[in-house]
Design a protein around this motif. Sequence first.
Motif, mmCIF file in Angstrom:
data_model
loop_
_atom_site.group_PDB
_atom_site.id
_atom_site.type_symbol
_atom_site.label_atom_id
_atom_site.label_comp_id
_atom_site.label_asym_id
_atom_site.label_seq_id
_atom_site.Cartn_x
_atom_site.Cartn_y
_atom_site.Cartn_z
ATOM 1 N N HIS A 23 0.913 -1.280 -0.225
ATOM 2 C CA HIS A 23 0.052 0.134 -0.114
ATOM 3 C C HIS A 23 0.990 1.240 -0.029
ATOM 4 O O HIS A 23 2.091 1.212 0.671
ATOM 5 C CB HIS A 23 -0.776 -0.230 1.418
ATOM 6 N N SER A 24 0.396 2.408 -0.632
ATOM 7 C CA SER A 24 1.163 3.643 -0.407
ATOM 8 C C SER A 24 1.559 4.179 0.824
ATOM 9 O O SER A 24 2.257 5.090 0.776
ATOM 10 C CB SER A 24 0.280 4.532 -1.294
ATOM 11 N N TYR A 25 0.947 3.764 1.928
ATOM 12 C CA TYR A 25 1.108 4.129 3.182
ATOM 13 C C TYR A 25 2.386 3.278 3.806
ATOM 14 O O TYR A 25 2.806 3.712 4.882
ATOM 15 C CB TYR A 25 -0.010 4.220 4.082
ATOM 16 N N LEU A 229 0.394 20.058 -1.174
ATOM 17 C CA LEU A 229 0.216 19.711 0.231
ATOM 18 C C LEU A 229 -0.550 18.445 0.478
ATOM 19 O O LEU A 229 -1.653 18.455 -0.384
ATOM 20 C CB LEU A 229 -0.242 20.947 0.978
ATOM 21 N N ILE A 230 -0.103 17.268 1.080
ATOM 22 C CA ILE A 230 -0.735 15.925 0.761
ATOM 23 C C ILE A 230 -1.399 15.909 2.448
ATOM 24 O O ILE A 230 -0.723 15.512 3.300
ATOM 25 C CB ILE A 230 0.214 15.017 0.642
ATOM 26 N N MET A 236 2.421 8.449 1.655
ATOM 27 C CA MET A 236 1.732 8.866 0.304
ATOM 28 C C MET A 236 2.824 10.066 -0.270
ATOM 29 O O MET A 236 3.046 10.102 -1.663
ATOM 30 C CB MET A 236 0.332 9.475 0.424
ATOM 31 N N VAL A 237 3.272 10.736 0.738
ATOM 32 C CA VAL A 237 4.450 11.843 0.345
ATOM 33 C C VAL A 237 5.440 11.106 -0.415
ATOM 34 O O VAL A 237 5.908 11.640 -1.687
ATOM 35 C CB VAL A 237 4.651 12.769 1.414
ATOM 36 N N TYR A 238 5.925 10.010 -0.055
ATOM 37 C CA TYR A 238 7.045 9.365 -0.545
ATOM 38 C C TYR A 238 6.701 8.780 -1.805
ATOM 39 O O TYR A 238 7.263 8.869 -2.753
ATOM 40 C CB TYR A 238 7.807 8.009 0.387
ATOM 41 N N GLU A 248 7.266 19.332 -6.107
ATOM 42 C CA GLU A 248 7.565 19.353 -4.690
ATOM 43 C C GLU A 248 6.201 18.981 -3.902
ATOM 44 O O GLU A 248 5.031 19.231 -4.113
ATOM 45 C CB GLU A 248 7.993 20.768 -4.176
ATOM 46 N N PHE A 249 6.460 18.161 -2.937
ATOM 47 C CA PHE A 249 5.410 17.580 -1.942
ATOM 48 C C PHE A 249 5.890 17.944 -0.331
ATOM 49 O O PHE A 249 6.919 17.647 -0.032
ATOM 50 C CB PHE A 249 5.045 16.340 -2.426
ATOM 51 N N MET A 250 4.840 18.261 0.364
ATOM 52 C CA MET A 250 4.925 18.419 1.671
ATOM 53 C C MET A 250 3.593 17.917 2.534
ATOM 54 O O MET A 250 2.500 18.135 1.874
ATOM 55 C CB MET A 250 5.341 19.889 2.239
#
Length: 301
Positions: A23-25, A229-230, A236-238, A248-250
């Motif tokens: 899973h994405s988490y 911004l997530i 999920m950010v990774y 860019e994600f934070m």
Amino acid sequence: MNDSMEARIDHLKRKRDAVILAHSYQPPEIQDMADHVGDSLELSVKASTTDASVIVFCGVSFMAETAHILSPDKTVILPEPDAGCPLADCIEVPALRTLQGMHPDSLTVLYVNSPASVKAEAYACCTSANALQVVESVPSDEVIFAPDRNLGTFISRSTKKRVHIWNGACRSHATADIGEMASRKEEWPDARLLVHPETPPEAWELADAVLGTGGMIRYVASSGSRRFLIGTEEGMVYRLKTLFPEREFMPAGLIYCENMKKISLQKVLLSLERLEPVVEMDPEVRRRAGLAVARMMETTG
């Protein structure tokens, strides 16, 4: 042969005819070595179509159960059997039956984040990706939606059906700090804020879009924005940074699921060596739950 843990996992995976789903988490190192990374719906599809004899599911217990429901002829392994889900644990069969008795004209749509025994009591299951489509497809004007109240509320705003909502929640998402989200928006005013529907309605009001994890990926892919911004579990950010290294994600705030972090490379290696812990369930529960899961799979959104 390289003696690294990743190399040993790869060797055993081929020896066991196994596929690793994550899973994405999941932690970064688990995402990196998995054959497929995705949301619940995407991984359900992979579990139902894989040719592998063994499925190593890197997620939490209800996900591995769903993989077993979809592929009962395969060996499904959950490397950490204590990787549970408080949201799934908040609903049990007797209480759901009581609610069904109170609303006899309703059919039950059950979020996939639930135990197999409770899935067996539902008309259909859904994920956050296809919840509205499943609710709309149910042949009744009233629907019981369980167990996540925030997702149920989000869906109720988009359907004309009467929705009776179970009062459960994902602790990680439901306790998201709205003030912190607002502060992050001030810090990155040019960023798009994407939040999961398991977050509180106050977060939806701040957001540019309310989406499941698969929807977040599609949003970023089609967006001209460079910053995001997530507002969902930090893994999920990774995932997004891996898919879109030029963006860019934070995190929009601290949303952390300790159960999603219980699986390690060492546990994956041991599970492939021993071919355990194996996911098992009562055949009749699996059969009945399979009917509800099948309706989820038919409505992919």
